[in-house]
Design a protein around this motif. Sequence first.
Motif, short mmCIF file in Angstrom:
data_model
loop_
_atom_site.label_atom_id
_atom_site.label_comp_id
_atom_site.label_asym_id
_atom_site.label_seq_id
_atom_site.Cartn_x
_atom_site.Cartn_y
_atom_site.Cartn_z
N MET A 224 -4.78 8.03 -1.78
CA MET A 224 -5.03 9.17 -1.04
C MET A 224 -5.61 8.58 0.29
N THR A 225 -5.77 7.22 0.43
CA THR A 225 -6.26 6.84 1.79
C THR A 225 -4.80 6.52 2.69
N ASN A 226 -3.98 6.69 2.12
CA ASN A 226 -2.66 6.27 2.69
C ASN A 226 -2.65 4.88 3.02
N PRO A 227 -2.93 3.95 2.38
CA PRO A 227 -3.43 2.57 2.96
C PRO A 227 -2.03 1.77 3.27
N LYS A 228 -2.21 0.89 4.12
CA LYS A 228 -1.19 -0.09 4.53
C LYS A 228 -0.87 -1.38 3.66
N LEU A 229 -2.11 -1.63 2.91
CA LEU A 229 -2.01 -2.64 1.75
C LEU A 229 -2.82 -2.16 0.70
N LEU A 230 -2.12 -2.25 -0.52
CA LEU A 230 -2.96 -1.71 -1.75
C LEU A 230 -3.30 -2.95 -2.33
N LEU A 231 -4.69 -3.07 -2.90
CA LEU A 231 -5.07 -4.15 -3.77
C LEU A 231 -5.37 -3.51 -5.14
N THR B 79 -11.80 11.00 -1.11
CA THR B 79 -11.21 9.75 -0.44
C THR B 79 -9.95 9.94 0.57
N ALA B 80 -9.75 11.14 0.46
CA ALA B 80 -8.45 11.66 1.35
C ALA B 80 -8.63 11.11 2.71
N GLY B 81 -7.39 10.52 3.35
CA GLY B 81 -7.46 10.10 4.68
C GLY B 81 -6.00 9.59 4.98
N ASN B 82 -5.86 8.93 6.08
CA ASN B 82 -4.56 8.58 6.48
C ASN B 82 -4.75 7.33 7.64
N ARG B 83 -4.61 6.28 6.90
CA ARG B 83 -4.96 4.87 7.43
C ARG B 83 -3.43 4.27 7.81
N SER B 84 -2.55 5.03 7.43
CA SER B 84 -1.26 4.31 7.96
C SER B 84 -0.95 4.69 9.19
N ASP B 85 0.15 4.17 9.96
CA ASP B 85 0.71 4.23 11.18
C ASP B 85 1.40 5.32 11.40
N GLY B 86 1.79 6.22 10.51
CA GLY B 86 2.58 7.07 10.61
C GLY B 86 2.22 8.38 10.03
N PRO B 87 3.21 9.26 9.66
CA PRO B 87 2.67 10.68 8.91
C PRO B 87 2.24 10.18 7.47
#
Length: 233
Positions: free
Chosen positions: A149-156, A100-108
């Motif tokens: 691991m997806t680096n979410p902006k919002l965690l549900l 599931t790894a990824g970067n869905r945030s706006d920064g590092p």
Amino acid sequence: MLEVEGLDTAYGQSQVLFGMALKVGAGEVVTLMGRNGMGKTTTIRSIMGLTKPRSGSVRFEGREIAGLPSYAIAKLGLGLVPEGRQIFPNLSVRENLVATAGNRSDGPPRWNLDNVLEAFPRLSERARNMGNQLSGGEQQMLAIARALMTNPKLLLLDEATEGLAPLIRAEIWSILDKLKAEGQAILVVDKNIAALTRLADRHTMIEKGRVVWSGTSAELAADPEIAHRYLGV
């Protein structure tokens, strides 16, 4: 960050949500509470696109997402820890996380495999174990770690600690405390009033698919009758 307004959702002819509304701001922790069967999971599913609402609005960072497929919603930066955990039983802990790894945030990216295993020592110890070899508590930790691991902006989180032993529950609340301190926005479904009042900024309570009360932790703590009325058995 997240704005839900006038949300109606049904399964066939059976309507579950009636004008559901809630908001989560950047860096906020907001709860969704209610007795079993009142529409909490349906609300989460409607936000994530897993169940299509009949009407209403779901906006994320100002963008309308109601009606989008769930994978597209996830790509925008929403990370789901589903009810029942739903980890991959035939993958190892490490594989569950890497998948599931990824970067869905706006920064590092804040979260990578090393950081997640450091935050969840139990998972580090069992990194080579298969998902179906973990205890219920370890599976819940893996579900949270997988979403991070997806680096979410919002965690549900849907039913964050349901059915877990007290020590495991305490570990998960400690993890959520740290996430809040780091500015992670969280929408959490759970029934532990004491932990939620301490952790969260605001609360939304629903009954039979309708919002019946919303307010701050201070307001909830000041009036114990609210919890008794809408959460008591």
